[in-house]
Design a protein around this motif. Structure first.
Motif, short mmCIF file in Angstrom:
data_model
loop_
_atom_site.label_atom_id
_atom_site.label_comp_id
_atom_site.label_asym_id
_atom_site.label_seq_id
_atom_site.Cartn_x
_atom_site.Cartn_y
_atom_site.Cartn_z
N ILE A 59 22.73 -45.03 129.38
CA ILE A 59 22.11 -45.42 130.66
C ILE A 59 23.03 -46.34 131.46
O ILE A 59 23.17 -46.20 132.66
CB ILE A 59 20.76 -46.13 130.43
N ASP A 60 23.64 -47.33 130.79
CA ASP A 60 24.49 -48.26 131.54
C ASP A 60 25.60 -48.81 130.65
O ASP A 60 25.54 -48.70 129.43
CB ASP A 60 23.65 -49.42 132.11
N THR A 61 26.61 -49.40 131.28
CA THR A 61 27.65 -50.08 130.52
C THR A 61 27.84 -51.48 131.08
O THR A 61 27.53 -51.74 132.24
CB THR A 61 29.02 -49.36 130.60
N GLY A 62 28.35 -52.36 130.25
CA GLY A 62 28.67 -53.71 130.70
C GLY A 62 29.85 -54.20 129.90
O GLY A 62 30.08 -53.73 128.79
N ASP A 63 30.64 -55.09 130.47
CA ASP A 63 31.80 -55.60 129.74
C ASP A 63 31.62 -57.08 129.43
O ASP A 63 31.30 -57.87 130.31
CB ASP A 63 33.08 -55.39 130.56
N ILE A 64 31.85 -57.43 128.16
CA ILE A 64 31.80 -58.83 127.75
C ILE A 64 33.23 -59.36 127.82
O ILE A 64 34.11 -58.84 127.12
CB ILE A 64 31.25 -58.94 126.32
N CYS A 65 33.48 -60.31 128.71
CA CYS A 65 34.84 -60.81 128.91
C CYS A 65 34.82 -62.33 129.05
O CYS A 65 33.81 -62.93 129.38
CB CYS A 65 35.46 -60.30 130.21
N VAL A 66 36.02 -62.92 128.87
CA VAL A 66 36.19 -64.33 129.17
C VAL A 66 36.18 -64.51 130.70
O VAL A 66 36.88 -63.80 131.41
CB VAL A 66 37.51 -64.86 128.57
N ASN A 67 35.35 -65.42 131.19
CA ASN A 67 35.33 -65.80 132.61
C ASN A 67 36.08 -67.13 132.75
O ASN A 67 36.04 -67.95 131.84
CB ASN A 67 33.89 -66.05 133.09
N TYR A 68 36.77 -67.29 133.89
CA TYR A 68 37.42 -68.59 134.10
C TYR A 68 36.98 -69.23 135.41
O TYR A 68 36.57 -68.56 136.34
CB TYR A 68 38.95 -68.46 134.03
N GLN B 223 30.15 -52.76 126.22
CA GLN B 223 28.82 -52.49 125.69
C GLN B 223 28.25 -51.27 126.41
O GLN B 223 28.34 -51.18 127.63
CB GLN B 223 27.90 -53.67 126.02
N ILE B 224 27.65 -50.36 125.66
CA ILE B 224 26.97 -49.22 126.29
C ILE B 224 25.52 -49.26 125.83
O ILE B 224 25.25 -49.38 124.63
CB ILE B 224 27.60 -47.88 125.86
N GLU B 225 24.59 -49.17 126.78
CA GLU B 225 23.17 -49.18 126.40
C GLU B 225 22.57 -47.79 126.48
O GLU B 225 22.84 -47.04 127.41
CB GLU B 225 22.39 -50.13 127.31
N ASN C 258 26.79 -51.73 134.85
CA ASN C 258 27.40 -50.64 135.61
C ASN C 258 26.71 -49.32 135.29
O ASN C 258 26.30 -49.09 134.16
CB ASN C 258 28.88 -50.54 135.26
N PRO C 259 26.59 -48.45 136.31
CA PRO C 259 25.97 -47.14 136.08
C PRO C 259 26.86 -46.26 135.22
O PRO C 259 28.08 -46.45 135.17
CB PRO C 259 25.82 -46.56 137.49
N VAL C 260 26.25 -45.27 134.53
CA VAL C 260 27.06 -44.31 133.78
C VAL C 260 27.21 -43.01 134.56
O VAL C 260 28.08 -42.20 134.25
CB VAL C 260 26.44 -43.98 132.40
N LYS D 170 40.94 -51.12 130.47
CA LYS D 170 41.05 -50.79 129.05
C LYS D 170 40.21 -51.73 128.22
O LYS D 170 40.73 -52.62 127.56
CB LYS D 170 42.52 -50.91 128.62
N PRO D 171 38.90 -51.54 128.23
CA PRO D 171 38.07 -52.43 127.41
C PRO D 171 38.26 -52.10 125.93
O PRO D 171 38.55 -50.95 125.57
CB PRO D 171 36.65 -52.09 127.85
N ALA D 172 38.13 -53.11 125.09
CA ALA D 172 38.20 -52.89 123.65
C ALA D 172 36.92 -52.21 123.19
O ALA D 172 35.84 -52.48 123.72
CB ALA D 172 38.36 -54.22 122.93
N THR D 173 37.04 -51.29 122.23
CA THR D 173 35.85 -50.67 121.66
C THR D 173 36.03 -50.55 120.15
O THR D 173 37.15 -50.48 119.66
CB THR D 173 35.61 -49.25 122.21
N VAL D 174 34.90 -50.51 119.46
CA VAL D 174 34.92 -50.26 118.02
C VAL D 174 33.88 -49.17 117.78
O VAL D 174 32.80 -49.22 118.37
CB VAL D 174 34.56 -51.53 117.21
N ALA D 175 34.23 -48.18 116.95
CA ALA D 175 33.30 -47.07 116.72
C ALA D 175 31.98 -47.57 116.12
O ALA D 175 31.99 -48.41 115.24
CB ALA D 175 33.94 -46.06 115.78
#
Lengths: 364, 538
Positions: A139-148, A278-280, A317-319, A338-343
């Motif tokens: 349904i959606d994606t989001g990225d977990i990142c360091v903010n400054y 992250q993908i929901e 973000n929309p998919v 290039k977000p990091a992903t783990v299976a």
């Protein structure tokens, strides 16, 4: 004793009667009892962050004739675990909110009935993690990142960090605050990001160095972001002193949206080399009372209309490839190439052990 | 008696037993070996040790600071007393999320202490202890002070006339009469701090974890039901032990007291000693209770354009929130009040009946055991009860899993012990001969209760109602876990706003917390002021 009991029973009945009349009635259409399984209502079970505009939910009712009832129960992990506990006699028809860090748990427990949603061909292929069985729909994606905090680094004429490795540099000593990976989903996402970047053995070494470089760990996102991070509105008030925080790629647009007056530039930036995706997902619950309604709802969740409504309601973000991002996102947000992903199956197998060794390394 | 037992069995014992059973049984066989396995883990032992000692320390500190307060509220008259009594109860109902934020603002970096003396207490045990005192101050003041204000001061005066010194008179006359109430208050504070959840999570940081936090993690996050079940049993055992000790002390101390109208017992302070005491108590309230509350108010008004009500205005519309809620956050107030009202009514009926049954002289061992059982909900984590509901209340006629009534029911579970604890000391102190006299004169048991007990305990009923109401207003744990159609209560709304970035959200969270504070204070004030005529109405 008998008279007392009778009197009390009457009082209790009266009290309950009064309370129903007092207007608790207005708020719930699917009143107590039958579990609201009427063919005209479709029930969506979700975590507390689910949101949609009223107009969009009404549009669904107009198109399909089904009314949506939303049930929320706690954070993402807790909501999913409640579904697992009640599998076979679910509280609703569709569950929304299993993300890629929890997906295997949901699938292994056989929570969902396979269903290929209409319009799935418009959905980005790299988000379809169950493409051969369609038990869940992205349904959606989001990225977990360091903010400054932009101001902090501008004042010191220092470049903000951009990658996981940057965070180990002495220039950024004692600047980063992150969340407890055991209890917070951004905390877990960041840990998984380091696993993706440094491998299943190298991540421990990375965290040892990060600890030496003065990373601070607090329990939840709220505290990290609103109390410890100097770039957020809450943090400014709290005179926070950490200009780096683990948050989301969508946090800067949110800072802009909820500032009064709105600034022309976001006060915070995103270190795009530190992101974990992250993908929901949503799925049709096994044993749903209203399967037809549930299927219609899944179709609707990936429709252009819902997908375009979502970003400003849930800050994700929309998919769907045909859904346009709102200007706020394009103007103030960061694109993560290039977000990091783990299976998911790897996460399922190792998550506990990763989190435990992380805890003993960093927290204790 | 039948109604409280049934209520307790269906909405507490059965769900909790079911969820514990799910963790300890595989294929119908009890796996008691798991208990030893879990209890030999060093991380679990650490949690147990920390839970116990911080609860003991918190209780001692709370009694030390709040007992003088109980005396002042009971025996001295000063302007603004009613208002202050309501204000000190407010912390008790604030969601822990809010309290954590307020205490961080005080004790954390850039907080007040930091600016004055460079002291930072966040992520230390001190922050946890102080927050516990802040939460539980009212428990002691209301439970002990409520009884103290009804003790006849002339008894102590008589002892003085007979030659006892001031201290001896207090020790021989007043203290024994107060002891059950002090024990009850200490017990409650200990239970609360022993099962503390939000405070420890926010102020302690990830390094400190109580049993309650661990149960939540194992259940909600990890779905490790066996470990959670063992920990729940440990908590049961601990709480049961505390209750047993408590019951024993109460039985040794209970005597019929001469209760009088509280209005007659308090006087303006006289002499240096009383004035100093009053000043000291007011100062401690100012520092411990008003200051954290004040920080919240200050932050709710502190907009980027100077001080103003912008955040409060934003609360009125759903749009300003990018529709964080499908309803304006202000609607949460209505939801909260409705839930709290229903929960209070349920708690009063169930708790009142139970208390009445427990005061009968014929009450046997069985009934007394039930007294202890009624307290157990305080010692069981919200997540255990909530998840227990999920797997038990799923069949008609009791498929309540998606019904709004589940929330007030869960809140009432926590309210009932309060009602019982508050009413029991007073009910037990009513002289039985009065009831007998009424019976001899031909009154039915109900009539006797209405004419004899009720006038004497009305105050206790109001205090109990206030507690039950306050508890459900601020109750956060169960409200979050129990799925509800989307009508958020105030604490849930605050947590959601805090869960988003951006100045407006943070400000609105603070504004909503301030409103929650005011709603509580006003509700409690109204309760304090109720002057019913001599009818049997609540």
């Amino acid at each position: 004793m008998n008279t007392t009991t009778k009197y009390a029973a009457t009082a209790l009945a009266a009290a309950l009667g009064v309370s129903v009349l007092a207007g608790c009635g207005g708020a719930d259409d699917g009143a107590a009892g039958a579990g609201a399984g009427g063919s005209k209502t479709v029930t969506l079970v979700s975590h507390d962050s689910f949101n949609a505009s009223d107009a969009v939910l009404k549009a669904f009712t107009k198109e399909t004739g089904y009314k949506i009832k939303v049930l929320k129960s706690g954070d993402a992990g807790a909501a999913l675990n409640q579904e697992i506990l009640t599998k076979g006699s679910p509280r609703g028809d569709v569950f929304f909110g299993a993300d890629n860090t929890l997906l295997s748990r949901a699938l292994d427990n056989g929570l969902f009935t396979p269903y290929k949603a209409k319009g799935l061909e418009r959905v980005a292929a790299d988000t379809q993690l169950d493409a051969d069985k369609h038990r869940v729909t992205p349904i959606d994606t989001g990225d977990i990142c360091v903010n400054y905090d932009k101001k902090y680094f501008a004042d010191r004429k220092l470049d903000p960090p951009q990658s996981f490795d940057d965070l180990l540099k002495p220039a950024y000593k004692n600047l980063l605050v992150t969340e407890n990976a055991a209890t917070s989903s951004p905390g877990l996402g960041f840990l998984l990001g380091t696993v993706a970047a440094h491998g299943e053995t190298g991540y421990q070494d990375y965290w040892k160095k990060l600890k030496t470089n003065g990373v601070k760990v607090v329990d939840g996102w709220e505290q990290a972001y609103n109390e410890e991070f100097s770039g957020s509105a809450g943090g400014k008030k709290a005179k926070a002193d950490r200009p780096l925080v683990v948050s989301y790629a969508s946090s800067p647009p949110v800072e802009v949206l909820y500032a009064d007056p709105q600034p022309t530039e976001a006060p915070t930036g995103v270190a795009t080399g530190t992101c974990f995706r992250q993908i929901e997902f949503a799925g049709l619950l096994n044993g749903a009372k209203n399967e037809a309604g549930g299927k219609a709802l899944l179709d609707f969740l990936i429709s252009k209309r819902f997908q375009e409504d979502m970003p400003l309601n849930m800050f994700v973000n929309p998919v769907a490839k045909d859904a346009k991002l709102p200007e706020l996102f394009t103007k103030f947000g960061a694109t993560v190439d290039k977000p990091a992903t783990v299976a998911p199956d790897k996460i399922a197998k190792n998550r506990e052990q990763w989190v435990q060794s992380w805890s003993s390394l960093v927290v204790k | 008696m039948a109604l409280p037992v049934a209520f307790f069995a269906v909405f507490f014992a059965y769900p909790v037993a079911a969820i514990v059973g799910r963790g300890l049984r595989t294929d119908g066989v009890w796996q008691f070996g798991r208990i030893g396995a879990v209890l030999s883990r060093p991380d679990i032992l650490d949690v147990l040790w920390f839970t116990t000692w911080q609860a003991l320390a918190s209780t001692a500190l709370t009694l030390l600071i709040a007992l003088p307060g109980a005396y002042v509220f009971a025996r001295l008259d000063f302007p603004g007393k009613q208002l202050l009594r309501a204000v000190v109860t407010v912390p008790f109902v604030l969601p822990t999320v809010v309290v954590g934020t307020a205490f961080l603002a005080l004790l954390g970096r850039g907080g007040l202490l930091d600016e004055l003396w460079g002291v930072r207490l966040d992520t230390t045990v001190w922050a946890i202890l102080l927050a516990h005192v802040f939460f539980n101050y009212a428990v002691v003041v209301r439970t002990v002070g409520g009884l103290w204000s009804q003790l006849d001061p002339r008894q102590e005066e008589a002892a003085r006339v007979l030659g006892a010194g001031r201290l001896a008179a207090w020790r021989r006359v007043t203290l024994p009469a107060l002891a059950p109430a002090v024990a009850a208050a200490a017990l409650m504070v200990f239970l609360f701090t022993f099962t503390s959840f939000g405070v420890v999570q926010i102020l302690g940081g990830p390094a400190y974890s109580t049993l309650e936090v661990e149960i939540y993690r194992q259940t909600a996050q990890l779905l490790d039901l066996p470990t959670a079940a063992v920990l729940t049993l440990v908590q049961f055992a601990a709480v049961g032990g505390i209750l047993a000790v408590h019951a024993w002390t109460v039985r040794r101390r209970e005597t019929a007291l001469k209760l009088v109208d509280p209005a007659q017992t308090s006087r303006p302070p006289r002499g240096v000693g009383q004035r100093t005491l009053l000043g000291g108590v007011l100062l401690s309230i100012l520092l411990l209770v008003l200051l954290p509350l004040g920080v919240l108010v200050e932050r709710s008004l502190d907009t980027s354009g100077g001080y103003g009500f912008a955040f409060y205005r934003a609360l009125q519309s759903a749009d300003a929130n990018g529709s964080t809620f499908l309803v304006p956050p202000l609607d949460a107030i209505g939801n909260s009040l409705r839930y709290a009202l229903v929960a209070t009514l349920i708690a009063l009926v169930i708790g009142g009946l139970a208390a009445a049954a427990l005061t009968r002289r014929r009450a046997g061992r069985l009934v007394r055991g039930f007294d202890a059982l009624l307290m157990l909900p305080l010692g069981v984590s919200a997540v255990t009860v909530g998840f227990g509901f999920l797997i038990t209340l799923d069949r008609p006629p009791l498929d309540l899993r998606t019904s709004w009534i589940l929330v007030p029911l869960a809140q009432a579970l926590v309210g009932v012990p309060f009602v019982v604890r508050t009413m029991l000391p007073v009910l037990r102190a009513v002289d039985d001969r009065l009831r007998e006299a009424a019976a001899v004169l031909g009154a039915s048991p109900l009539r006797a209760w209405r004419e004899v007990d009720l006038p004497l305990v009305r105050r206790a009923v109001l205090v109990a109602a206030g507690f039950a109401f306050a508890v459900s207003l601020g109750e956060f744990g169960a409200t979050v876990f129990i799925a509800r159609p989307d009508n958020p209560t105030l604490p849930v709304a605050v947590a959601r706003l805090l869960g988003r970035s951006g100045e407006l959200n943070y400000g609105q969270a603070m504004a909503l917390s301030t409103i929650l504070m005011l709603v509580c204070a006003v509700s409690l004030l109204v309760l304090e002021r109720i002057r019913t005529d001599r009818s049997g109405e609540f």
